[in-house]
Structures are given as C-alpha cells and as structure tokens.
Design a protein around this motif. Structure first.
Motif, PDB file in Angstrom:
ATOM      1  N   ILE A 121       5.994  -0.093  16.839  1.00 56.17           N
ATOM      2  CA  ILE A 121       4.968  -1.150  16.867  1.00 56.17           C
ATOM      3  C   ILE A 121       3.674  -0.478  16.420  1.00 56.17           C
ATOM      4  O   ILE A 121       3.228   0.497  17.043  1.00 56.17           O
ATOM      5  N   GLU A 122       3.085  -1.001  15.343  1.00 57.21           N
ATOM      6  CA  GLU A 122       1.930  -0.335  14.723  1.00 57.21           C
ATOM      7  C   GLU A 122       0.825  -1.330  14.426  1.00 57.21           C
ATOM      8  O   GLU A 122       1.052  -2.369  13.791  1.00 57.21           O
ATOM      9  N   ASP A 123      -0.380  -0.993  14.879  1.00 53.78           N
ATOM     10  CA  ASP A 123      -1.564  -1.796  14.567  1.00 53.78           C
ATOM     11  C   ASP A 123      -2.653  -0.905  14.003  1.00 53.78           C
ATOM     12  O   ASP A 123      -2.642   0.317  14.182  1.00 53.78           O
TER      13      ASP A 123
ATOM     14  N   SER B 239      -3.858  -1.592   4.509  1.00 51.31           N
ATOM     15  CA  SER B 239      -3.490  -1.918   5.894  1.00 51.31           C
ATOM     16  C   SER B 239      -2.101  -1.326   6.139  1.00 51.31           C
ATOM     17  O   SER B 239      -1.413  -0.943   5.190  1.00 51.31           O
ATOM     18  N   ASP B 240      -1.689  -1.297   7.384  1.00 54.62           N
ATOM     19  CA  ASP B 240      -0.460  -0.575   7.745  1.00 54.62           C
ATOM     20  C   ASP B 240       0.047  -1.142   9.065  1.00 54.62           C
ATOM     21  O   ASP B 240      -0.481  -0.789  10.122  1.00 54.62           O
ATOM     22  N   ILE B 241       1.032  -2.051   8.988  1.00 58.21           N
ATOM     23  CA  ILE B 241       1.516  -2.726  10.202  1.00 58.21           C
ATOM     24  C   ILE B 241       3.019  -2.505  10.345  1.00 58.21           C
ATOM     25  O   ILE B 241       3.760  -2.608   9.364  1.00 58.21           O
TER      26      ILE B 241
ATOM     27  N   ALA C  94       0.837  -1.211   0.000  1.00 60.61           N
ATOM     28  CA  ALA C  94       0.000   0.000   0.000  1.00 60.61           C
ATOM     29  C   ALA C  94       0.869   1.257   0.000  1.00 60.61           C
ATOM     30  O   ALA C  94       0.365   2.357  -0.220  1.00 60.61           O
ATOM     31  N   TYR C  95       2.160   1.091   0.270  1.00 57.93           N
ATOM     32  CA  TYR C  95       3.150   2.186   0.291  1.00 57.93           C
ATOM     33  C   TYR C  95       4.498   1.489   0.213  1.00 57.93           C
ATOM     34  O   TYR C  95       4.561   0.251   0.301  1.00 57.93           O
ATOM     35  N   ASN C  96       5.564   2.244   0.039  1.00 56.77           N
ATOM     36  CA  ASN C  96       6.874   1.601  -0.050  1.00 56.77           C
ATOM     37  C   ASN C  96       7.194   0.945   1.286  1.00 56.77           C
ATOM     38  O   ASN C  96       7.296   1.628   2.317  1.00 56.77           O
TER      39      ASN C  96
ATOM     40  N   VAL D  66      10.141  -3.480  10.427  1.00 59.03           N
ATOM     41  CA  VAL D  66       9.366  -3.764   9.209  1.00 59.03           C
ATOM     42  C   VAL D  66       8.032  -3.033   9.285  1.00 59.03           C
ATOM     43  O   VAL D  66       7.203  -3.317  10.152  1.00 59.03           O
ATOM     44  N   ASP D  67       7.850  -2.062   8.394  1.00 57.78           N
ATOM     45  CA  ASP D  67       6.580  -1.335   8.274  1.00 57.78           C
ATOM     46  C   ASP D  67       6.049  -1.669   6.888  1.00 57.78           C
ATOM     47  O   ASP D  67       6.543  -1.137   5.888  1.00 57.78           O
ATOM     48  N   ALA D  68       5.089  -2.594   6.825  1.00 59.21           N
ATOM     49  CA  ALA D  68       4.594  -3.063   5.530  1.00 59.21           C
ATOM     50  C   ALA D  68       3.099  -3.297   5.628  1.00 59.21           C
ATOM     51  O   ALA D  68       2.620  -3.943   6.555  1.00 59.21           O
TER      52      ALA D  68
ATOM     53  N   ILE E 212      -2.238   2.984  15.468  1.00 58.62           N
ATOM     54  CA  ILE E 212      -1.589   3.371  16.723  1.00 58.62           C
ATOM     55  C   ILE E 212      -0.154   2.865  16.615  1.00 58.62           C
ATOM     56  O   ILE E 212       0.083   1.653  16.568  1.00 58.62           O
ATOM     57  N   GLU E 213       0.807   3.795  16.557  1.00 58.20           N
ATOM     58  CA  GLU E 213       2.163   3.418  16.186  1.00 58.20           C
ATOM     59  C   GLU E 213       3.251   4.228  16.895  1.00 58.20           C
ATOM     60  O   GLU E 213       4.001   4.971  16.251  1.00 58.20           O
ATOM     61  N   PRO E 214       3.363   4.063  18.213  1.00 59.43           N
ATOM     62  CA  PRO E 214       4.463   4.752  18.888  1.00 59.43           C
ATOM     63  C   PRO E 214       5.808   4.102  18.541  1.00 59.43           C
ATOM     64  O   PRO E 214       5.853   2.964  18.064  1.00 59.43           O
TER      65      PRO E 214
ATOM     66  N   VAL F 188      -3.413   4.844   2.725  1.00 59.95           N
ATOM     67  CA  VAL F 188      -2.771   4.462   3.984  1.00 59.95           C
ATOM     68  C   VAL F 188      -2.814   5.623   4.976  1.00 59.95           C
ATOM     69  O   VAL F 188      -3.011   5.397   6.179  1.00 59.95           O
ATOM     70  N   HIS F 189      -2.631   6.842   4.502  1.00 54.12           N
ATOM     71  CA  HIS F 189      -2.948   8.022   5.323  1.00 54.12           C
ATOM     72  C   HIS F 189      -4.244   8.536   4.704  1.00 54.12           C
ATOM     73  O   HIS F 189      -4.218   9.326   3.756  1.00 54.12           O
ATOM     74  N   ASP F 190      -5.357   8.122   5.238  1.00 54.33           N
ATOM     75  CA  ASP F 190      -6.599   8.279   4.481  1.00 54.33           C
ATOM     76  C   ASP F 190      -6.942   9.754   4.251  1.00 54.33           C
ATOM     77  O   ASP F 190      -6.921  10.563   5.183  1.00 54.33           O
TER      78      ASP F 190
ATOM     79  N   LEU G 290      13.178   7.346   9.598  1.00 50.70           N
ATOM     80  CA  LEU G 290      11.756   7.040   9.801  1.00 50.70           C
ATOM     81  C   LEU G 290      11.080   6.462   8.562  1.00 50.70           C
ATOM     82  O   LEU G 290      10.280   5.552   8.663  1.00 50.70           O
ATOM     83  N   HIS G 291      11.380   7.004   7.409  1.00 49.19           N
ATOM     84  CA  HIS G 291      10.803   6.448   6.177  1.00 49.19           C
ATOM     85  C   HIS G 291      11.925   5.867   5.324  1.00 49.19           C
ATOM     86  O   HIS G 291      12.065   6.191   4.149  1.00 49.19           O
ATOM     87  N   ASN G 292      12.696   4.968   5.902  1.00 47.72           N
ATOM     88  CA  ASN G 292      13.823   4.359   5.191  1.00 47.72           C
ATOM     89  C   ASN G 292      13.298   3.489   4.061  1.00 47.72           C
ATOM     90  O   ASN G 292      12.536   2.557   4.291  1.00 47.72           O
TER      91      ASN G 292
ATOM     92  N   GLY H 162      -0.238   8.249  15.004  1.00 52.34           N
ATOM     93  CA  GLY H 162      -0.944   7.540  13.939  1.00 52.34           C
ATOM     94  C   GLY H 162      -1.785   8.449  13.084  1.00 52.34           C
ATOM     95  O   GLY H 162      -1.604   9.674  13.079  1.00 52.34           O
ATOM     96  N   HIS H 163      -2.736   7.837  12.398  1.00 47.74           N
ATOM     97  CA  HIS H 163      -3.483   8.543  11.342  1.00 47.74           C
ATOM     98  C   HIS H 163      -4.720   7.743  10.977  1.00 47.74           C
ATOM     99  O   HIS H 163      -4.852   6.574  11.366  1.00 47.74           O
ATOM    100  N   LEU H 164      -5.588   8.350  10.185  1.00 48.91           N
ATOM    101  CA  LEU H 164      -6.736   7.632   9.628  1.00 48.91           C
ATOM    102  C   LEU H 164      -6.239   6.620   8.597  1.00 48.91           C
ATOM    103  O   LEU H 164      -5.253   6.872   7.891  1.00 48.91           O
TER     104      LEU H 164
END
Ligand code: GLY
Ligand code: MN
Ligand code: MN
Length: 461
Positions: A431-433, A260-262, A219-221, A248-250, A391-393, A350-352, A231-233, A343-345
């Motif tokens: 950690i992102e859910d 989705s965004d995990i 859904a994004y790189n 891993v942010d995929a 939610i991704e601190p 992915v960032h709605d 942060l956005h490596n 986080g975000h919508l």
C-alpha cells in the motif's frame, strides 16, 4: 507547453537558488537526447534530463542551459526545414527562451565561444544519453564520471541541486497534485475494469488508458500482477482469477514531467478472503503508523523502523511471527516479509534525483547499511517541510527468501511455519501513498484513493 508568468518567476527563483549557493561558478545543464529504439528514426519518446527540466521548465531536446555571471542562457538549434517537415514547426528560440525566463539565446555551436575561458571552471551533471554525454565531455575538455562520483565543482553542483530540489515549491506542488489526481483516476479505472476482464494486461490497459487520456503516461513501468511477491514484476501475462490478489503499482508522469507513485492491492473477486484481509489490515496499520510519524525533523529511517515494528506486531498477533516485537525488529525479522525500504523522495523522478546515486537520498556522511533489508532503504535523512516522499510498506511471501537456508537458520525460531501455510493465498500486498511533509505534519497527496479494504472493494463496481 506554455509557462505562465508565475511559473516563469518560479523558474527564475529556482535558478537564483542554485546560483546563490555557488557564487562565481558557471553552471551548464544539458537536456540530453532521445535514444533510438532499433534504427535512428524510430526513437523512444524524448524527455529532458530532470535537472534541465527543473531549472529550465521546458523539455527541449539537445539543449544546454548556461547560468553564468547572473545570466541564464539557452543554447539550442532551431529545427531545420526537414525537421519541421517530419515533426512540425517549433516556436523560435527567442520565444522559447522568453518562456523559460532566460536572458539570452544562441545556437548550440556557440556554447564554447560564449563560455570563453570560463570553460575551464564549468560545472555540470553528467546526463544519461551517451550522445549528450560526449558533447558534455567535448565542451568541458574532460571526461565526466557518474554524477554519484562527481568531485570538485561538479560535486559542489550536485550538492547545491540536492539542496534546491529536495523541497517542492508552489509550481512543483501544483504539478505533483495534478499527477497524483491522474494516478488516482487511473487506479479507479483499473478497479472498475477488474470484474469484467480476465488478464493482468487488460487491467493495465484500463489504468494506462486513463493516464494517456489525460495527456500523461506511466512515470515508470506499471506493476499490475497477481504475483506481487516479485517486487518489480513487469510482466502482464497472467490470467486473473477469483481468489487472487492483484497488486497495482502505477503512477503518472504529467506533460511537465512531474510524477506520482501509488500502490493498491485488491482482490480480483471483489472480496478479500479472511487471510488476505488479515494481512492487508496489518500492512495498512503499518502504513498509517508510518504516515502519522511524518513531520519535519523526523528521521526517515525512524519512519521505516516504525512501519517495520507495527508490521511485526501485526504478524505476531496473527501468529505468523513469534517473540517480542521490539526484539524481532532488532533482529531484522521483518525483512523476511518486508525486505525493501518504506519509500523514497518523489518529484520530477519517481525516485527523485536517483541519477545522483544516494547523494539526494542520504544525508552527508551517511551511506547504505550492509544489513539485509536496510540496505534497500532509499532515503536516510531528516524530513523537511516541502519534501514529498512515498510511504509504501508491504508483505510478501518470496520463496527465494523464505526457503533460503541462511534465513531459515537465522529466523527459523521467529516464524510459525505451519501457521504461515494458512496464508498461502497472500503472495504480495503493498500500500503506497505520496506524502507531502508540511510545517505541522503531513498531507497525503493521494488520499482520494482509499486504502480501507471495504472502500477499495466498493470502487470495483
Ligand atoms: N514504483 C516504484 C516504487 O514504488 O518505488
Ligand atoms: Mn514508490
Ligand atoms: Mn510504487
């Protein structure tokens, strides 16, 4: 893609929801067109603009959806014989219009004629594609500002779209769940692959292969890196070695467009060092506290605040920060290690709706803070049942922040720098859910992928 009768009814309900908010206003949504990579016949994959996709339900290229006087109409040109030769046949326009639950269909060139003198009142949202934007301007007879700057009828349309798209209906939730399940499986594939490979690129390949096998794609790189502090490596050229943490942010985008965004962070060796585990537990506590605070009516900004406070409490317990946690949060000391928003919508994007600037993320009358850290908060509005948020601190040791003279002057007394050096094997943890706001509280759509450090490592075999 074939829409079921229930999905068609849902599309019609979405369009009614929009039109009812804007009585008498003709609305046209453009789908856009694919960008060329390096010459016209070599194109990036096409994906319709999210507003068209949301209200139209099919990813048709060079199409316009018109909603006027209670009718919804498709404008689209059927493929020529030459188009069909290279790209295969398409269903006829009338069949597609039926699948979208529309009332009529015409060739694209008839848009101006069908609109007639309603053209002067037409409201739209500018699309990203320059070619499609020129077509928009030609039909409207005026230039279009970025959607974040839209005023008049276009501005009213943006506000109505935000109102409709901010909470997810049954069709959307079903696709968001499907997307979440694919992203979970993709992370599991990345975990299983880690012990037997030597590079970030190979872990990424395992993750994205799982998505592709499900007829989805990133859904994004994807971020797959031992340099999680970037942060956005988006580089994948490092070797991975025992002792490294892999961030891993995929997330997946399914064929209908929903995302989705995990993020998970795991040790390459399958075992966290004591220092890595200690910080991981602090980030996890912050994430759990933030998720526990999710419910309708709660300000998302306060969830960011809760996560930041728990993070600071943990870092004080570890001796990395010193002072009273509440005072440290008031001084924004968490931004030294957690500089981004919590986080975000999440939805079709992915960032709605971020194509609308902050008009979806921020409540009317609110704007970004000028305080460092808080200025990166993407969502500042009260939560409503049906919203999906991430939610991704995280915790990052960013040399550019920690060595910055201004930051050192401001926070030098808050940090035990000698103690911090003991944690030099912790570059970045996030950690992102994906979390659905329910009437009672929340549901974690990505809960199948554990966050507990032992449970995550158990998936590496
Ligand atoms: N994957 C982008 C983000 O987490 O916001
Ligand atoms: Mn995210
Ligand atoms: Mn993410």
């Amino acid at each position: 893609m074939i829409n079921t009768p229930a999905e068609i009814a849902q599309l019609q309900a979405r369009r009614r929801g929009l039109s009812d908010r804007l009585p008498g206003l003709p609305i046209a949504l453009w789908s856009g067109q694919a960008a060329a990579r390096n010459f016209p016949a070599n194109r990036y994959p096409f994906r319709a603009s999210s507003h068209f996709l949301y209200f139209g339900g099919l990813s048709l290229e060079r199409a316009v959806l018109l909603m006027v006087d209670g009718r919804s109409i498709l404008f689209w040109d059927e493929p020529t014989v030459a188009d069909a030769l290279w790209h295969g046949p398409e269903p006829s326009r009338v069949v597609l219009a039926a699948e979208m639950g529309l009332d009529a269909d015409y060739p694209l060139a008839e848009l101006a004629t069908v609109l007639g003198d309603r053209r002067a009142d037409l409201a739209t949202v500018a699309v990203q594609s320059p070619a499609a934007r020129s077509h928009q301007a030609a039909i409207l007879g005026r230039s279009l500002p970025e959607p974040s700057q839209a005023t008049g009828a276009d501005g009213d349309l943006v506000a109505a779209i935000v109102a409709v798209r901010s909470t997810q209906d049954a069709s959307a939730l079903s696709e968001l769940r499907r997307s979440a399940a694919i992203a979970v499986a993709a992370h599991q594939a990345g975990l299983r692959a880690t012990p037997s490979v030597t590079t970030e690129a190979e872990v990424r390949a395992a993750i994205e292969a799982e998505m592709i096998a499900c007829d989805a794609h990133p859904a994004y790189n994807s971020i797959v890196t031992i340099r999680g502090e970037v942060l956005h490596n988006e580089r994948y050229d490092n070797e991975i070695n025992p002792g490294d943490l892999l961030l891993v942010d995929a997330g997946a985008e399914v064929s209908s467009g929903w995302a989705s965004d995990i993020t998970r962070t795991w040790p390459v060796s399958g075992e966290f060092s004591a220092t890595q585990r200690a910080v991981y537990e602090v980030v996890l506590a912050a994430q759990r506290a933030a998720i526990a605070a999710v419910r309708p009516g709660v300000e998302y900004r306060s969830i960011h605040q809760t996560g930041s406070l728990v993070l600071i409490e943990g870092l004080v317990d570890l001796g990395i920060l010193q002072g009273k946690p509440a005072e440290l949060v008031d001084r924004d000391a968490h931004t030294l290690f957690f500089p981004h928003g919590i986080g975000h919508l999440l939805g079709l994007d992915v960032h709605d709706m971020e194509d609308l600037g902050d008009r979806a993320g921020y409540a009317p009358g609110r704007s970004r803070s000028d305080r460092f850290g808080w200025c990166f908060l993407r969502l500042d509005r009260p939560l409503e049942a049906g919203m999906v948020v991430t939610i991704e601190p995280g915790f990052y040791q960013v040399p550019g922040l920690l060595n910055n003279r201004d930051q050192r002057d401001r926070y030098g007394d808050c940090v035990n720098w000698e103690r911090l050096e003991e944690f030099d094997d912790v570059r970045g943890i996030r950690i992102e859910d994906d979390v659905l706001v329910t009437a009672e509280g929340s549901e974690v759509l990505t809960a199948e992928l554990p966050t507990d450090p032992d449970d995550i490592c158990a998936l590496m075999v």
